[in-house]
Design an enzyme around this catalytic site. Sequence first.
Site, PDB file in Angstrom:
ATOM      1  N   THR A  14       1.515  10.971   6.783  1.00 42.16           N
ATOM      2  CA  THR A  14       1.497  10.953   8.349  1.00 42.16           C
ATOM      3  C   THR A  14       1.167   9.146   8.280  1.00 42.16           C
ATOM      4  O   THR A  14       1.629   8.645   9.003  1.00 42.16           O
ATOM      5  CB  THR A  14       0.165  11.002   9.051  1.00 42.16           C
ATOM      6  OG1 THR A  14      -1.009  11.052   8.398  1.00 42.16           O
ATOM      7  CG2 THR A  14       0.197  12.215   9.404  1.00 42.16           C
ATOM      8  N   TYR A 155     -10.225   4.856  -8.638  1.00 38.01           N
ATOM      9  CA  TYR A 155      -9.293   5.331  -9.063  1.00 38.01           C
ATOM     10  C   TYR A 155      -8.209   5.026 -10.313  1.00 38.01           C
ATOM     11  O   TYR A 155      -7.153   6.273 -10.195  1.00 38.01           O
ATOM     12  CB  TYR A 155      -8.539   4.076  -8.309  1.00 38.01           C
ATOM     13  CG  TYR A 155      -7.007   4.169  -7.601  1.00 38.01           C
ATOM     14  CD1 TYR A 155      -7.038   4.425  -6.205  1.00 38.01           C
ATOM     15  CD2 TYR A 155      -5.863   3.778  -8.128  1.00 38.01           C
ATOM     16  CE1 TYR A 155      -5.483   4.495  -5.862  1.00 38.01           C
ATOM     17  CE2 TYR A 155      -4.439   3.732  -7.339  1.00 38.01           C
ATOM     18  CZ  TYR A 155      -4.850   4.500  -6.127  1.00 38.01           C
ATOM     19  OH  TYR A 155      -3.182   4.301  -5.532  1.00 38.01           O
TER      20      TYR A 155
HETATM   21  P1  NAP Z   1      -2.342   5.368   3.197  1.00 42.65           P
HETATM   22  O1  NAP Z   1      -0.677   4.419   4.037  1.00 42.65           O
HETATM   23  O2  NAP Z   1      -2.899   4.690   2.762  1.00 42.65           O
HETATM   24  O3  NAP Z   1      -1.453   6.905   3.525  1.00 42.65           O
HETATM   25  C1  NAP Z   1      -2.726   7.655   2.966  1.00 42.65           C
HETATM   26  C2  NAP Z   1      -2.192   8.624   3.743  1.00 42.65           C
HETATM   27  O4  NAP Z   1      -3.571  10.032   3.077  1.00 42.65           O
HETATM   28  C3  NAP Z   1      -2.665   9.175   5.349  1.00 42.65           C
HETATM   29  O5  NAP Z   1      -2.100   9.915   5.811  1.00 42.65           O
HETATM   30  C4  NAP Z   1      -3.771   9.654   5.437  1.00 42.65           C
HETATM   31  O6  NAP Z   1      -4.176  10.503   6.789  1.00 42.65           O
HETATM   32  C5  NAP Z   1      -3.492  10.857   4.153  1.00 42.65           C
HETATM   33  N1  NAP Z   1      -4.819  10.976   3.352  1.00 42.65           N
HETATM   34  C6  NAP Z   1      -6.258  10.480   3.703  1.00 42.65           C
HETATM   35  N2  NAP Z   1      -6.910  10.927   2.316  1.00 42.65           N
HETATM   36  C7  NAP Z   1      -6.925  13.069   2.847  1.00 42.65           C
HETATM   37  C8  NAP Z   1      -7.100  13.571   2.946  1.00 42.65           C
HETATM   38  N3  NAP Z   1      -8.850  13.929   2.348  1.00 42.65           N
HETATM   39  N4  NAP Z   1      -6.970  14.679   2.911  1.00 42.65           N
HETATM   40  C9  NAP Z   1      -5.394  14.566   3.540  1.00 42.65           C
HETATM   41  N5  NAP Z   1      -5.047  14.381   4.243  1.00 42.65           N
HETATM   42  C10 NAP Z   1      -5.580  11.860   3.641  1.00 42.65           C
HETATM   43  O7  NAP Z   1      -1.766   4.922   1.871  1.00 42.65           O
HETATM   44  P2  NAP Z   1      -0.463   5.097   1.077  1.00 42.65           P
HETATM   45  O8  NAP Z   1      -0.047   4.266   0.199  1.00 42.65           O
HETATM   46  O9  NAP Z   1       0.623   5.397   1.370  1.00 42.65           O
HETATM   47  O10 NAP Z   1      -0.757   5.905  -0.440  1.00 42.65           O
HETATM   48  C11 NAP Z   1      -0.598   7.460  -0.775  1.00 42.65           C
HETATM   49  C12 NAP Z   1      -0.210   7.682  -1.860  1.00 42.65           C
HETATM   50  O11 NAP Z   1      -0.078   6.614  -2.481  1.00 42.65           O
HETATM   51  C13 NAP Z   1      -1.936   7.247  -2.658  1.00 42.65           C
HETATM   52  O12 NAP Z   1      -2.285   9.297  -3.366  1.00 42.65           O
HETATM   53  C14 NAP Z   1      -2.444   6.203  -3.463  1.00 42.65           C
HETATM   54  O13 NAP Z   1      -3.245   6.162  -4.384  1.00 42.65           O
HETATM   55  C15 NAP Z   1      -0.720   6.004  -3.823  1.00 42.65           C
HETATM   56  N6  NAP Z   1      -0.181   5.116  -4.296  1.00 42.65           N
HETATM   57  C16 NAP Z   1       0.056   4.291  -3.655  1.00 42.65           C
HETATM   58  C17 NAP Z   1       0.023   2.707  -4.206  1.00 42.65           C
HETATM   59  C18 NAP Z   1       0.342   1.274  -2.321  1.00 42.65           C
HETATM   60  O14 NAP Z   1       0.210   0.373  -3.528  1.00 42.65           O
HETATM   61  N7  NAP Z   1       0.336   1.776  -1.775  1.00 42.65           N
HETATM   62  C19 NAP Z   1       0.133   2.394  -5.413  1.00 42.65           C
HETATM   63  C20 NAP Z   1       0.945   3.362  -5.869  1.00 42.65           C
HETATM   64  C21 NAP Z   1       0.269   4.597  -5.660  1.00 42.65           C
HETATM   65  P3  NAP Z   1      -5.536  10.519   7.486  1.00 42.65           P
HETATM   66  O15 NAP Z   1      -6.383   9.797   7.082  1.00 42.65           O
HETATM   67  O16 NAP Z   1      -5.548  11.038   9.062  1.00 42.65           O
HETATM   68  O17 NAP Z   1      -6.332  11.488   6.881  1.00 42.65           O
END
Ligand code: NAP
Length: 248
Positions: A14, A155
């Site tokens: 989402t 993390y």
């Molecule tokens: P984001 O924009 O904050 O989105 C996080 C998503 O995960 C949201 O849809 C959130 O929806 C959902 N979520 C969180 N906790 C949840 C739970 N317990 N159950 C179900 N859904 C859950 O984050 P993003 O940056 O796209 O990150 C996505 C992934 O990429 C993560 O695993 C993150 O660690 C990884 N990542 C991100 C980065 C970065 O720089 N952004 C870098 C490396 C890796 P709800 O809050 O509504 O549940």
Amino acid sequence: MELKGKTAIVTGGTSGIGFSTAQAFLEKGAKVVVVGRNAQRGENAVAELSKISADVVFYQGDTSDESSVKGLVDFAVEKFGSLDVMVNNAGIGIHGTVDELSADDWAKVIDINLNGVFYGTKYAAIQMKKQGKGGAIISTSSIEGVIGDPLIPSYCAAKGGVNQLAKSSALSLAKDGIRVNTVNPGYVDTPLVSVEAIGQELHDALVAMHPLGRFAKPEEIAHAIIFLAENEFITGTHLIVDGGYTAR
Ligand code: NAP
């Protein structure tokens, strides 16, 4: 793997990387279940994603809850008839050096970022084995799973665990044609690491750590996830997509 007509689950679909990944699967002609805890965010995402294809639904669930993840896989199969690709992407970050971090905050991150990936991998594997046609499981890890970061020890521990879980699962599931890989992004332009979330100073310092001079766009990570889903000879690997961050 030909993705047209296949079913993909994208946890955290989402927002951010997950949302772009859902878009990319729909553009390939796949059917997609996006998962998140917040219903309003889920409805908004589906309204936007439906502009690409009607084959998208939202499942309100919490990936840190085993029964919720089991229910998610059953829901996807009931809705679309099979599960072919599982993207364990939902994740959170909580800052705090190891001496500052509370046990509660440690547990929150491990519950979602590591345990949630275990549940997703487990129930996807059970379903894919039952179907007997193989499948792809891709988990969103991070460069923080291969390097240390003093500000986010929980993390780093979770993402390192996700890497090893993928390797271990890849070995046990290979005979069933089920491939398990991780994508390991550098920093990506999403709400998780926005200026609002982490402050301008840290944001600028992190941008400077990337030799390419910027954060990734979410669609650049989605593209790597699609590659891992489609390529049928990759398993047990970590695809680093980090603008050169870890090349130093
Ligand atoms: P984001 O924009 O904050 O989105 C996080 C998503 O995960 C949201 O849809 C959130 O929806 C959902 N979520 C969180 N906790 C949840 C739970 N317990 N159950 C179900 N859904 C859950 O984050 P993003 O940056 O796209 O990150 C996505 C992934 O990429 C993560 O695993 C993150 O660690 C990884 N990542 C991100 C980065 C970065 O720089 N952004 C870098 C490396 C890796 P709800 O809050 O509504 O549940």
